[in-house]
Design a protein around this motif. Structure first.
Motif, PDB file in Angstrom:
ATOM      1  N   ILE A 231      21.472  -3.828 101.682  1.00  0.00           N
ATOM      2  CA  ILE A 231      22.244  -5.047 101.979  1.00  0.00           C
ATOM      3  C   ILE A 231      23.635  -4.686 102.504  1.00  0.00           C
ATOM      4  O   ILE A 231      24.068  -5.204 103.542  1.00  0.00           O
ATOM      5  CB  ILE A 231      22.341  -5.951 100.730  1.00  0.00           C
ATOM      6  N   THR A 232      24.340  -3.795 101.803  1.00  0.00           N
ATOM      7  CA  THR A 232      25.691  -3.477 102.259  1.00  0.00           C
ATOM      8  C   THR A 232      25.687  -2.642 103.529  1.00  0.00           C
ATOM      9  O   THR A 232      26.593  -2.775 104.347  1.00  0.00           O
ATOM     10  CB  THR A 232      26.528  -2.762 101.177  1.00  0.00           C
ATOM     11  N   LEU A 233      24.662  -1.796 103.707  1.00  0.00           N
ATOM     12  CA  LEU A 233      24.576  -1.057 104.972  1.00  0.00           C
ATOM     13  C   LEU A 233      24.414  -2.027 106.136  1.00  0.00           C
ATOM     14  O   LEU A 233      25.053  -1.874 107.183  1.00  0.00           O
ATOM     15  CB  LEU A 233      23.392  -0.084 104.950  1.00  0.00           C
ATOM     16  N   PHE A 234      23.564  -3.014 105.951  1.00  0.00           N
ATOM     17  CA  PHE A 234      23.330  -4.000 107.006  1.00  0.00           C
ATOM     18  C   PHE A 234      24.596  -4.808 107.283  1.00  0.00           C
ATOM     19  O   PHE A 234      25.015  -4.947 108.437  1.00  0.00           O
ATOM     20  CB  PHE A 234      22.170  -4.918 106.607  1.00  0.00           C
ATOM     21  N   LEU A 235      25.233  -5.316 106.226  1.00  0.00           N
ATOM     22  CA  LEU A 235      26.464  -6.111 106.400  1.00  0.00           C
ATOM     23  C   LEU A 235      27.588  -5.275 107.003  1.00  0.00           C
ATOM     24  O   LEU A 235      28.345  -5.742 107.849  1.00  0.00           O
ATOM     25  CB  LEU A 235      26.906  -6.715 105.065  1.00  0.00           C
ATOM     26  N   SER A 236      27.674  -4.025 106.572  1.00  0.00           N
ATOM     27  CA  SER A 236      28.696  -3.134 107.105  1.00  0.00           C
ATOM     28  C   SER A 236      28.391  -2.767 108.555  1.00  0.00           C
ATOM     29  O   SER A 236      29.292  -2.696 109.388  1.00  0.00           O
ATOM     30  CB  SER A 236      28.784  -1.880 106.248  1.00  0.00           C
ATOM     31  N   GLY A 237      27.115  -2.540 108.835  1.00  0.00           N
ATOM     32  CA  GLY A 237      26.717  -2.211 110.206  1.00  0.00           C
ATOM     33  C   GLY A 237      27.031  -3.331 111.182  1.00  0.00           C
ATOM     34  O   GLY A 237      27.339  -3.090 112.344  1.00  0.00           O
TER      35      GLY A 237
ATOM     36  N   SER B  53      27.646   3.515 104.489  1.00  0.00           N
ATOM     37  CA  SER B  53      27.930   2.784 105.724  1.00  0.00           C
ATOM     38  C   SER B  53      28.809   3.586 106.681  1.00  0.00           C
ATOM     39  O   SER B  53      28.582   3.566 107.888  1.00  0.00           O
ATOM     40  CB  SER B  53      28.569   1.429 105.419  1.00  0.00           C
ATOM     41  N   ASN B  54      29.801   4.272 106.151  1.00  0.00           N
ATOM     42  CA  ASN B  54      30.655   5.076 107.032  1.00  0.00           C
ATOM     43  C   ASN B  54      29.852   6.190 107.682  1.00  0.00           C
ATOM     44  O   ASN B  54      30.048   6.507 108.851  1.00  0.00           O
ATOM     45  CB  ASN B  54      31.837   5.655 106.245  1.00  0.00           C
ATOM     46  N   TYR B  55      28.935   6.779 106.920  1.00  0.00           N
ATOM     47  CA  TYR B  55      28.087   7.854 107.434  1.00  0.00           C
ATOM     48  C   TYR B  55      27.203   7.343 108.572  1.00  0.00           C
ATOM     49  O   TYR B  55      27.137   7.958 109.636  1.00  0.00           O
ATOM     50  CB  TYR B  55      27.231   8.409 106.286  1.00  0.00           C
ATOM     51  N   ILE B  56      26.542   6.209 108.366  1.00  0.00           N
ATOM     52  CA  ILE B  56      25.621   5.720 109.390  1.00  0.00           C
ATOM     53  C   ILE B  56      26.375   5.164 110.595  1.00  0.00           C
ATOM     54  O   ILE B  56      25.910   5.277 111.721  1.00  0.00           O
ATOM     55  CB  ILE B  56      24.605   4.713 108.823  1.00  0.00           C
ATOM     56  N   LYS B  57      27.560   4.586 110.384  1.00  0.00           N
ATOM     57  CA  LYS B  57      28.353   4.095 111.517  1.00  0.00           C
ATOM     58  C   LYS B  57      28.717   5.230 112.467  1.00  0.00           C
ATOM     59  O   LYS B  57      28.743   5.049 113.679  1.00  0.00           O
ATOM     60  CB  LYS B  57      29.635   3.409 111.030  1.00  0.00           C
TER      61      LYS B  57
ATOM     62  N   GLY C 245      26.745  -0.232 120.938  1.00  0.00           N
ATOM     63  CA  GLY C 245      25.738  -1.126 121.498  1.00  0.00           C
ATOM     64  C   GLY C 245      24.331  -0.879 120.980  1.00  0.00           C
ATOM     65  O   GLY C 245      23.419  -1.622 121.316  1.00  0.00           O
ATOM     66  N   GLU C 246      24.130   0.150 120.175  1.00  0.00           N
ATOM     67  CA  GLU C 246      22.799   0.448 119.650  1.00  0.00           C
ATOM     68  C   GLU C 246      22.450  -0.576 118.564  1.00  0.00           C
ATOM     69  O   GLU C 246      23.270  -0.924 117.732  1.00  0.00           O
ATOM     70  CB  GLU C 246      22.775   1.868 119.066  1.00  0.00           C
ATOM     71  N   SER C 247      21.216  -1.066 118.607  1.00  0.00           N
ATOM     72  CA  SER C 247      20.742  -1.976 117.577  1.00  0.00           C
ATOM     73  C   SER C 247      20.758  -1.261 116.219  1.00  0.00           C
ATOM     74  O   SER C 247      20.401  -0.093 116.130  1.00  0.00           O
ATOM     75  CB  SER C 247      19.312  -2.426 117.896  1.00  0.00           C
ATOM     76  N   ILE C 248      21.151  -1.990 115.171  1.00  0.00           N
ATOM     77  CA  ILE C 248      21.215  -1.356 113.859  1.00  0.00           C
ATOM     78  C   ILE C 248      19.931  -1.537 113.049  1.00  0.00           C
ATOM     79  O   ILE C 248      19.778  -0.909 112.006  1.00  0.00           O
ATOM     80  CB  ILE C 248      22.413  -1.886 113.043  1.00  0.00           C
ATOM     81  N   VAL C 249      19.006  -2.357 113.517  1.00  0.00           N
ATOM     82  CA  VAL C 249      17.833  -2.699 112.717  1.00  0.00           C
ATOM     83  C   VAL C 249      16.956  -1.479 112.441  1.00  0.00           C
ATOM     84  O   VAL C 249      16.712  -1.127 111.288  1.00  0.00           O
ATOM     85  CB  VAL C 249      17.018  -3.833 113.378  1.00  0.00           C
TER      86      VAL C 249
END
Length: 191
Positions: free
Chosen positions: A55-61, A120-124, A130-134
C-alpha cells in the motif's frame, strides 16, 4: 512482462541482501513464537506485512505519500523492537490468545506500512521517468513476499531442529534469540 520479472528479482534481492539485516531481524521477530504447525498463521502474518508495504509503496510511487527518509529509517528498527517486546510478553505469559494474534495481524499491517516507506525510496530510484509503477510494484512485492517466505521456512526448520534437541527448553531458546535480536537492533539505532 519483462519489467515484472526484473522487479521480482529485485524484491528478492532486496530482502536477502545481507547489508539489510533489519529485514531478517524483523521477520525472525514476528515468527519466533511459531513452528511449522502454525504455517497458516505465519503466511497470514507475512501477507499482512506485505500488504502494508504494498500500500505505501503504491501511494509513494504515485507521490501521494512522502515522509522523510531519516524518520522512516528510525521507525523501522523501532517496529522490530516493538515486535521483540511483544514476544517477551507472550513468552513470559506462556501463551498467545486468539485476540493477541488478531492484534499481531493488525500491528504487522501497520508495520508493513512503515517498512514500505523505507522500500519506496529504493524503488523510486529504480524507476525511469514516465515508467508505469504497476508491474514494477507488483513484481517487487511478489519478490519480497517470496524472499520472506524463504526466510520464514529456514527459521521454522531451525526451530524444529532445536525443539528436537532442547525439547521443553525451546521457550528459553526463543527468549534468547529474541533478546539477541532486541540487542542487535538497539545497536543499529544507537551504534
Amino acid at each position: 512482462m519483462t519489467d515484472f520479472w526484473f522487479y521480482l528479482k529485485e524484491g528478492i534481492n532486496h530482502i536477502l541482501d545481507l547489508d539489510g539485516l533489519d529485514h531478517f531481524y524483523f521477520i525472525i521477530s514476528f515468527c519466533i513464537l511459531f513452528s511449522f504447525k502454525d504455517w497458516k498463521k505465519i503466511v497470514g502474518l507475512v501477507t499482512a506485512f506485505t500488504l502494508g508495504h504494498c500500500i505505501t509503496l503504491f501511494l509513494s510511487g504515485l507521490e501521494l505519500v512522502t515522509i522523510n527518509a531519516d524518520t522512516v529509517e528510525l521507525l523501522i528498527p523501532i517496529t522490530i523492537l516493538l515486535s521483540c517486546l511483544n514476544n517477551f510478553y507472550v513468552l513470559l505469559k506462556d501463551k498467545q490468545t486468539k485476540q493477541q494474534l488478531i492484534i499481531t495481524y493488525v500491528i504487522l499491517l501497520v508495520f508493513g506500512l512503515i517498512h514500505g516507506l523505507g522500500f519506496s525510496n529504493y524503488i523510486k530510484m529504480m524507476l525511469f521517468d514516465g515508467e508505469s509503477i504497476v508491474l514494477p510494484l507488483l513484481g517487487f512485492n511478489v519478490g519480497i513476499e517470496l524472499a520472506q517466505l524463504v526466510i520464514v521456512t529456514g527459521l521454522l526448520a531451525v526451530i524444529s531442529i532445536l525443539q528436537l534437541i532442547v525439547k521443553s527448553h525451546i521457550k528459553w531458546v526463543r527468549f534468547g534469540v529474541n533478546a539477541i535480536i532486541f540487542l542487535l537492533v538497539l545497536r543499529m539505532i544507537f551504534g
